[in-house]
Design a protein around this motif. Sequence first.
Motif, mmCIF file in Angstrom:
data_model
loop_
_atom_site.group_PDB
_atom_site.id
_atom_site.type_symbol
_atom_site.label_atom_id
_atom_site.label_comp_id
_atom_site.label_asym_id
_atom_site.label_seq_id
_atom_site.Cartn_x
_atom_site.Cartn_y
_atom_site.Cartn_z
ATOM 1 N N UNK A 251 0.807 -1.220 0.000
ATOM 2 C CA UNK A 251 0.000 0.000 0.000
ATOM 3 C C UNK A 251 0.836 1.265 0.000
ATOM 4 N N UNK A 252 2.137 1.130 0.264
ATOM 5 C CA UNK A 252 3.003 2.299 0.444
ATOM 6 C C UNK A 252 2.982 3.227 -0.770
ATOM 7 N N UNK A 253 2.970 2.645 -1.978
ATOM 8 C CA UNK A 253 3.036 3.481 -3.179
ATOM 9 C C UNK A 253 1.811 4.362 -3.325
ATOM 10 N N UNK A 254 0.662 3.905 -2.855
ATOM 11 C CA UNK A 254 -0.566 4.697 -2.915
ATOM 12 C C UNK A 254 -0.582 5.745 -1.795
ATOM 13 N N UNK A 255 -0.290 5.319 -0.600
ATOM 14 C CA UNK A 255 -0.377 6.221 0.552
ATOM 15 C C UNK A 255 0.637 7.355 0.436
ATOM 16 N N UNK A 256 1.803 7.070 -0.098
ATOM 17 C CA UNK A 256 2.847 8.095 -0.214
ATOM 18 C C UNK A 256 2.397 9.257 -1.095
ATOM 19 N N UNK A 257 1.445 9.011 -1.993
ATOM 20 C CA UNK A 257 0.960 10.069 -2.890
ATOM 21 C C UNK A 257 -0.315 10.728 -2.379
ATOM 22 N N UNK A 267 7.527 8.913 5.477
ATOM 23 C CA UNK A 267 8.829 8.407 5.017
ATOM 24 C C UNK A 267 8.720 6.919 4.727
ATOM 25 N N UNK A 268 9.531 6.465 3.756
ATOM 26 C CA UNK A 268 9.609 5.045 3.470
ATOM 27 C C UNK A 268 10.571 4.402 4.459
ATOM 28 N N UNK A 269 10.181 3.263 4.960
ATOM 29 C CA UNK A 269 11.039 2.506 5.862
ATOM 30 C C UNK A 269 11.951 1.592 5.050
ATOM 31 N N UNK A 270 13.059 1.132 5.638
ATOM 32 C CA UNK A 270 14.019 0.294 4.901
ATOM 33 C C UNK A 270 13.400 -0.941 4.259
ATOM 34 N N UNK A 271 12.354 -1.497 4.878
ATOM 35 C CA UNK A 271 11.748 -2.721 4.334
ATOM 36 C C UNK A 271 10.664 -2.440 3.301
ATOM 37 N N UNK A 272 10.499 -1.155 2.879
ATOM 38 C CA UNK A 272 9.530 -0.825 1.850
ATOM 39 C C UNK A 272 8.195 -0.351 2.377
ATOM 40 N N UNK A 273 7.975 -0.480 3.687
ATOM 41 C CA UNK A 273 6.739 0.020 4.263
ATOM 42 C C UNK A 273 6.783 1.548 4.335
ATOM 43 N N UNK A 274 5.627 2.146 4.618
ATOM 44 C CA UNK A 274 5.545 3.610 4.655
ATOM 45 C C UNK A 274 5.002 4.048 6.006
#
Length: 322
Positions: A251-257, A267-274
């Motif tokens: 979901x990170x790619x959607x939430x980041x926008x 911020x993005x976390x090292x494991x790809x989470x947001x």
Amino acid sequence: MDRYERILALHRTLKSARYPVTVPRLQEELGCSRATVYRDLAFLRDALMAPVVGDGEAGFRYDASEGDRFELPGLWLNSEELHALLATQQLLSRSSEGMLSSALAPLQQRIEKLLDEHSTGKRWPVERVRVIPHRLRRMDEHAFRAVCSAVLERRQLAFEYRARSTDERTRRTVSPQRVTHYRDNWYLDAWDHDREALRSFSVDRISAARVLDAPARDIAESELDTHLSGSYGIFSGPPKGWATIVFSAKSARWVADEHWHSQQQGRFLPDGRYELKVPYSAARELLMDVLHYGSDAEIVEPPSLREQARSLLSLALSHYDR
């Protein structure tokens, strides 16, 4: 570029020019011949009474003493601006289930007339501007117009309000401050004279609205923002805390926008989470948004908000355990 757009472009060029603009430069900007430039300059000066000064050698510009005050008579828009205006009109009329259609009909007719002047007989396919309302609430058109009129005319407004949470009906007299569109619905931010406080009213719960003669009390924009916009969502009140939510990598790619709040931190976390941090006052709306993501979202802080989310999820799960 047709003549209509050339005249508009020529006007904007001459109005913004600090020094005379040469004919070759006008030819390049307008994409036309030297003779056409002179014809358009003559039309601008003689028919539209523009303060054009200069000659073919030194170039042309607007007279310094009159240029700032001069505007083309009527409504002059280029094709892109007209298309954007038409799309906006379609958005407003269709996203309100036709509630604004009658009010916007004269505007639409004028826009379509202007478009026809550009189209040389071509029909504009307005049906290709598609708007699909989502969870839209029905409103009384009279109430909506009264609310908007009171806001713009700076006059007090009296109405009957039926609270959604309690279903209680009350009579209110308010000084409207602004109309807010949020999540496909309209809200009135106002000073409630009986309660002597700022309040937000869902316009779809307003009925029997009446604009009064008394002038509205004006509240400073900074105070409105502090009280009504300082926390997450439409609910009023200063922020009581910050929430930290972690979203899955999926979901990170959607939430980041996404824009959740003007003061949000992400911020993005090292494991790809947001990781998203937002201020909030009332937890209800924030919880609804977070739970919308299901297993892809986790409230990390504060513990009280995390516990509320856990309780709501447990309650929802219990309905399926029967």
